[in-house]
Design an enzyme around this catalytic site. Structure first.
Site, PDB file in Angstrom:
ATOM      1  N   SER A 140      67.136 -18.892  43.544  1.00 30.26           N
ATOM      2  CA  SER A 140      66.126 -18.951  44.624  1.00 30.26           C
ATOM      3  C   SER A 140      64.835 -19.551  44.076  1.00 30.26           C
ATOM      4  O   SER A 140      64.432 -19.258  42.941  1.00 30.26           O
ATOM      5  CB  SER A 140      65.820 -17.552  45.154  1.00 30.26           C
ATOM      6  OG  SER A 140      64.675 -17.604  45.990  1.00 30.26           O
ATOM      7  N   TYR A 153      64.197  -9.002  43.858  1.00 35.12           N
ATOM      8  CA  TYR A 153      64.974 -10.195  44.224  1.00 35.12           C
ATOM      9  C   TYR A 153      64.708 -11.336  43.230  1.00 35.12           C
ATOM     10  O   TYR A 153      65.649 -11.949  42.703  1.00 35.12           O
ATOM     11  CB  TYR A 153      64.612 -10.615  45.648  1.00 35.12           C
ATOM     12  CG  TYR A 153      65.347 -11.842  46.131  1.00 35.12           C
ATOM     13  CD1 TYR A 153      66.706 -11.795  46.424  1.00 35.12           C
ATOM     14  CD2 TYR A 153      64.684 -13.052  46.301  1.00 35.12           C
ATOM     15  CE1 TYR A 153      67.388 -12.920  46.876  1.00 35.12           C
ATOM     16  CE2 TYR A 153      65.352 -14.176  46.760  1.00 35.12           C
ATOM     17  CZ  TYR A 153      66.700 -14.109  47.043  1.00 35.12           C
ATOM     18  OH  TYR A 153      67.370 -15.227  47.487  1.00 35.12           O
TER      19      TYR A 153
END
Ligand SMILES: NC(=O)c1ccc[n+]([C@@H]2O[C@H](COP(=O)([O-])OP(=O)(O)OC[C@H]3O[C@@H](n4cnc5c(N)ncnc54)[C@H](OP(=O)(O)O)[C@@H]3O)[C@@H](O)[C@H]2O)c1
Length: 245
Positions: A140, A153
């Site tokens: 990401s 995350y």
């Protein structure tokens, strides 16, 4: 067609980005193992779509939070197709919240799915892969700028980036390339679950005036999976329209 007769396993192919990658690989000639966890319907529909294009496709259910399920998935795919050329570790879960309120269970789940599953999928797949195989990990763009609520995350995806670089060295002798893609906010997919206001704010923040499309991530994955991508290994490539620049 750049992936003719290759066999690819795409994890999380019931979701936005994985679906686009699996569909694009099939368009490029690959046979595709379509993995899902809880959303069987989109996986089955994708299998039908790929079969209608004359490629082989099968749906495989596995909860990748379970490490045994990860290994079993890879072996089942190899048994069903007789080979495994490309592994795309795409399945992932978001984890968003205040540092002060995350529970140990939420922490564990994020690391089990986003990190541990990637490691053990690679461990299971590499001995089954031919030389010149391909591993693509979906990371990401948030790794470049972890938000206050994105601590867990972003850390899971930073671990994936680190694995990517290490694995590239580990499997270099067999000419297996290992790369990661860092998407920015991309639709369809988990980012679509955010409010319209948040989506618009990220689109404005980009350098291209819009969010990413899952098809654009799939196009990059197809390039990395093809012979044309042979020069590229150990790289973490951001595809975010400049959102995290
Ligand atoms: N969309 C974005 O803006 C964006 C940005 C950066 C990075 N990413 C990354 O891109 C990847 C794909 O995300 P997406 O946006 O396409 O999200 P998505 O639409 O929510 O899809 C997530 C996929 O992961 C699977 N999955 C979730 N938990 C699982 C578990 N325990 N075991 C096995 N599979 C599981 C889901 O399967 P089921 O639905 O069948 O349960 C689904 O196929 C993720 O790694 C994500 O972190 C996305």
């Amino acid at each position: 067609m750049r992936l003719s007769d290759k066999v690819a396993l795409v994890t999380g192919a019931s979701g936005g980005i994985g679906h686009a990658i699996a569909a694009r690989f099939a368009e490029e000639g690959a046979h595709v193992a379509v993995h899902y966890s809880s959303n069987e319907k989109p996986a089955r529909e994708l299998v039908e779509q790929i079969r209608s294009q004359g490629r082989k496709a099968e749906a495989f259910q596995a909860d990748l939070a379970e490490v045994d399920a990860v290994t079993k998935l890879v072996h089942n795919v190899h048994s069903a197709f007789g080979r495994l050329d490309i592994l795309v570790n795409n399945a992932g879960i978001p984890a968003s919240g205040e540092v002060t309120s995350f529970t140990p269970e939420q922490y564990q789940q994020a690391f089990d799915v986003n990190v541990r599953a990637v490691f053990f999928a690679v461990q299971a797949a590499v001995p089954l892969m031919p030389d010149h195989g391909r591993i693509i990990n979906i990371s990401s763009g948030m790794v470049k700028r972890p938000s206050a609520r994105g601590s867990i995350y972003a850390a899971t995806k930073a671990a994936v980036d680190s694995f990517t670089q290490s694995f590239a060295h580990a499997f270099a002798e067999r000419r297996i390339t290992v790369n990661a893609i860092q998407p920015g906010p991309t639709l369809p997919g988990m980012f679509g679950r955010h409010s319209k206001e948040r989506q618009d704010a990220y689109a404005k923040q980009s350098l291209i005036g819009r969010l990413g499309k899952a098809e654009e991530i799939a196009a990059l994955a197809a390039f990395l999976a093809s012979d044309e991508g042979a020069l590229i290994t150990g790289q973490v490539i951001t595809a975010d329209g400049g959102v995290f620049s």
